[in-house]
Design an enzyme around this catalytic site. Structure first.
Site, PDB file in Angstrom:
ATOM      1  N   SER A 131       0.864  -1.187   0.000  1.00 37.09           N
ATOM      2  CA  SER A 131       0.000   0.000   0.000  1.00 37.09           C
ATOM      3  C   SER A 131       0.893   1.227   0.000  1.00 37.09           C
ATOM      4  O   SER A 131       2.068   1.153   0.397  1.00 37.09           O
ATOM      5  CB  SER A 131      -0.851   0.000   1.274  1.00 37.09           C
ATOM      6  OG  SER A 131      -1.456   1.264   1.478  1.00 37.09           O
ATOM      7  N   TYR A 144      -2.004   0.175  10.697  1.00 34.53           N
ATOM      8  CA  TYR A 144      -1.966  -0.285   9.298  1.00 34.53           C
ATOM      9  C   TYR A 144      -0.657   0.152   8.644  1.00 34.53           C
ATOM     10  O   TYR A 144      -0.011  -0.623   7.925  1.00 34.53           O
ATOM     11  CB  TYR A 144      -3.176   0.280   8.565  1.00 34.53           C
ATOM     12  CG  TYR A 144      -3.313  -0.162   7.128  1.00 34.53           C
ATOM     13  CD1 TYR A 144      -3.479  -1.509   6.799  1.00 34.53           C
ATOM     14  CD2 TYR A 144      -3.298   0.758   6.080  1.00 34.53           C
ATOM     15  CE1 TYR A 144      -3.616  -1.922   5.484  1.00 34.53           C
ATOM     16  CE2 TYR A 144      -3.439   0.363   4.754  1.00 34.53           C
ATOM     17  CZ  TYR A 144      -3.599  -0.978   4.462  1.00 34.53           C
ATOM     18  OH  TYR A 144      -3.740  -1.380   3.149  1.00 34.53           O
TER      19      TYR A 144
HETATM   20  P1  NAP Z   1     -11.356  -6.315   0.785  1.00 35.15           P
HETATM   21  O1  NAP Z   1     -12.371  -6.125  -0.285  1.00 35.15           O
HETATM   22  O2  NAP Z   1     -11.765  -6.122   2.214  1.00 35.15           O
HETATM   23  O3  NAP Z   1     -10.685  -7.732   0.596  1.00 35.15           O
HETATM   24  C1  NAP Z   1      -9.818  -8.290   1.573  1.00 35.15           C
HETATM   25  C2  NAP Z   1      -9.618  -9.763   1.229  1.00 35.15           C
HETATM   26  O4  NAP Z   1      -8.674 -10.287   2.172  1.00 35.15           O
HETATM   27  C3  NAP Z   1     -10.895 -10.547   1.345  1.00 35.15           C
HETATM   28  O5  NAP Z   1     -10.970 -11.447   0.261  1.00 35.15           O
HETATM   29  C4  NAP Z   1     -10.723 -11.302   2.649  1.00 35.15           C
HETATM   30  O6  NAP Z   1     -11.357 -12.572   2.562  1.00 35.15           O
HETATM   31  C5  NAP Z   1      -9.220 -11.475   2.688  1.00 35.15           C
HETATM   32  N1  NAP Z   1      -8.709 -11.717   4.038  1.00 35.15           N
HETATM   33  C6  NAP Z   1      -8.744 -10.881   5.100  1.00 35.15           C
HETATM   34  N2  NAP Z   1      -8.203 -11.483   6.166  1.00 35.15           N
HETATM   35  C7  NAP Z   1      -7.828 -12.722   5.761  1.00 35.15           C
HETATM   36  C8  NAP Z   1      -7.232 -13.824   6.422  1.00 35.15           C
HETATM   37  N3  NAP Z   1      -6.903 -13.774   7.715  1.00 35.15           N
HETATM   38  N4  NAP Z   1      -6.961 -14.939   5.708  1.00 35.15           N
HETATM   39  C9  NAP Z   1      -7.302 -15.009   4.404  1.00 35.15           C
HETATM   40  N5  NAP Z   1      -7.887 -14.005   3.728  1.00 35.15           N
HETATM   41  C10 NAP Z   1      -8.140 -12.874   4.417  1.00 35.15           C
HETATM   42  O7  NAP Z   1     -10.138  -5.269   0.569  1.00 35.15           O
HETATM   43  P2  NAP Z   1      -9.139  -5.056  -0.657  1.00 35.15           P
HETATM   44  O8  NAP Z   1      -9.070  -3.600  -0.887  1.00 35.15           O
HETATM   45  O9  NAP Z   1      -9.461  -5.939  -1.801  1.00 35.15           O
HETATM   46  O10 NAP Z   1      -7.764  -5.483   0.036  1.00 35.15           O
HETATM   47  C11 NAP Z   1      -6.861  -6.412  -0.535  1.00 35.15           C
HETATM   48  C12 NAP Z   1      -5.437  -5.995  -0.188  1.00 35.15           C
HETATM   49  O11 NAP Z   1      -5.162  -4.719  -0.765  1.00 35.15           O
HETATM   50  C13 NAP Z   1      -5.145  -5.836   1.316  1.00 35.15           C
HETATM   51  O12 NAP Z   1      -3.865  -6.351   1.604  1.00 35.15           O
HETATM   52  C14 NAP Z   1      -5.172  -4.325   1.511  1.00 35.15           C
HETATM   53  O13 NAP Z   1      -4.410  -3.929   2.622  1.00 35.15           O
HETATM   54  C15 NAP Z   1      -4.578  -3.883   0.197  1.00 35.15           C
HETATM   55  N6  NAP Z   1      -4.829  -2.492  -0.183  1.00 35.15           N
HETATM   56  C16 NAP Z   1      -6.105  -2.013  -0.315  1.00 35.15           C
HETATM   57  C17 NAP Z   1      -6.297  -0.686  -0.676  1.00 35.15           C
HETATM   58  C18 NAP Z   1      -7.668  -0.078  -0.816  1.00 35.15           C
HETATM   59  O14 NAP Z   1      -7.789   1.170  -0.833  1.00 35.15           O
HETATM   60  N7  NAP Z   1      -8.719  -0.871  -0.949  1.00 35.15           N
HETATM   61  C19 NAP Z   1      -5.197   0.154  -0.906  1.00 35.15           C
HETATM   62  C20 NAP Z   1      -3.913  -0.373  -0.774  1.00 35.15           C
HETATM   63  C21 NAP Z   1      -3.748  -1.690  -0.422  1.00 35.15           C
HETATM   64  P3  NAP Z   1     -12.135 -13.322   3.760  1.00 35.15           P
HETATM   65  O15 NAP Z   1     -12.756 -12.248   4.611  1.00 35.15           O
HETATM   66  O16 NAP Z   1     -13.127 -14.180   3.031  1.00 35.15           O
HETATM   67  O17 NAP Z   1     -11.076 -14.111   4.451  1.00 35.15           O
END
Ligand code: NAP
Length: 244
Positions: A131, A144
């Site tokens: 991120s 975070y």
């Molecule tokens: P999201 O829609 O909340 O998706 C998060 C995913 O991670 C879900 O599929 C969830 O699946 C999974 N997850 C969470 N805890 C887990 C665990 N303990 N074991 C296995 N799976 C787990 O959010 P997203 O934006 O797609 O986030 C994905 C990644 O991108 C993260 O690492 C986040 O920090 C990063 N990111 C996001 C943003 C943003 O603005 N959205 C920006 C920069 C980086 P389950 O709940 O089914 O396990």
């Protein structure tokens, strides 16, 4: 001919789901892992992939997950997220512990468990979804930010430690992407989550998946070490153009 295997953690929604769908379209057999098994099963059925239960914070779950994957070329360490916006001096230790477990140790665990198969493929590729919080700071983001700074250090160290072996390491550092990320961060408060993206155009999950697909389909001698991608409307975590 059998398809090369790509493993995506946290593939039940958001960036992970979009990446799984995109890699399947690129010709990979995708293994989708997440805690919400029924969601990864439904997506896997649509893209002719495989769904497995996975909790990256649980060493036994990671071991069982890896035992079901005899071969893989690509690992996308995507599972993770943020909890809360507590200041450092008001840190909720359970929340901070979860963020470290999921965003940092989760990546380390899954990577350790699959590295022999990535190497045996002759052209392993590890993608870490970091991120901009991996190199920026903002008030209320401490837990975070600490976790994403840490995983950035892990990705860079891994790249160095794997030098000379046939494995590439890419860290992707997105800015604002509209997924369930903010809903999870704010404990399901949809109005507060919507406010994050008010008046601006965020990235969508497909934008990130597009970049993952680009990185893992470069020739084997090309390593995209670190990639930052943000919406045009965002320059830093705190400098966001809003139309209203
Ligand atoms: P999201 O829609 O909340 O998706 C998060 C995913 O991670 C879900 O599929 C969830 O699946 C999974 N997850 C969470 N805890 C887990 C665990 N303990 N074991 C296995 N799976 C787990 O959010 P997203 O934006 O797609 O986030 C994905 C990644 O991108 C993260 O690492 C986040 O920090 C990063 N990111 C996001 C943003 C943003 O603005 N959205 C920006 C920069 C980086 P389950 O709940 O089914 O396990």
């Amino acid at each position: 001919m059998s398809r090369p295997v790509a493993v995506v953690t946290g593939a039940s929604g958001g960036i992970g789901e979009a990446t799984a769908r995109r890699l399947a379209a690129e010709g990979f057999e995708v293994v989708l892992g997440a805690r919400r098994l029924e969601r990864v099963q439904a997506i896997a059925a649509e893209i002719d992939g495989r769904a497995l239960p996975l909790d990256v914070t649980d060493p036994a779950s990671v071991a069982a997950f890896a035992a079901e994957i005899p071969a893989c070329e690509v690992l996308v360490n995507n599972a993770g997220g943020a909890l809360g916006t507590d200041p450092v001096l008001g840190a909720d230790e359970d929340g901070w512990r979860w963020m470290y477990e999921a965003n940092v140790l989760g990546v380390v665990r899954v990577t350790k468990a699959l590295v022999d198969r990535l190497e045996a493929s002759g052209d392993g590729r590890i993608v870490v979804i970091g991120s901009i919080a991996g190199f920026e700071i903002y008030p209320g983001g401490g837990g975070y930010i600490a976790a994403k700074h840490a995983v950035s250090a892990v990705a860079k160290t891994l790249r160095l430690e794997l030098l000379g072996r046939p494995i590439r390491v890419t860290e992707l550092q997105p800015g604002m992407v509209e997924t369930d990320f903010s809903k999870v961060r704010f404990g399901g408060d949809e109005a507060r989550a919507a406010e994050v993206y008010r008046g601006m155009t965020p990235l969508v999950a497909d934008d990130v998946a597009d970049v993952v697909a680009f990185a893992v389909t470069r020739p084997a001698h090309v390593d995209l070490d670190q990639i930052v991608l943000r919406p045009r409307d965002q320059v830093t975590a705190r400098d966001v153009h809003r139309a209203d």
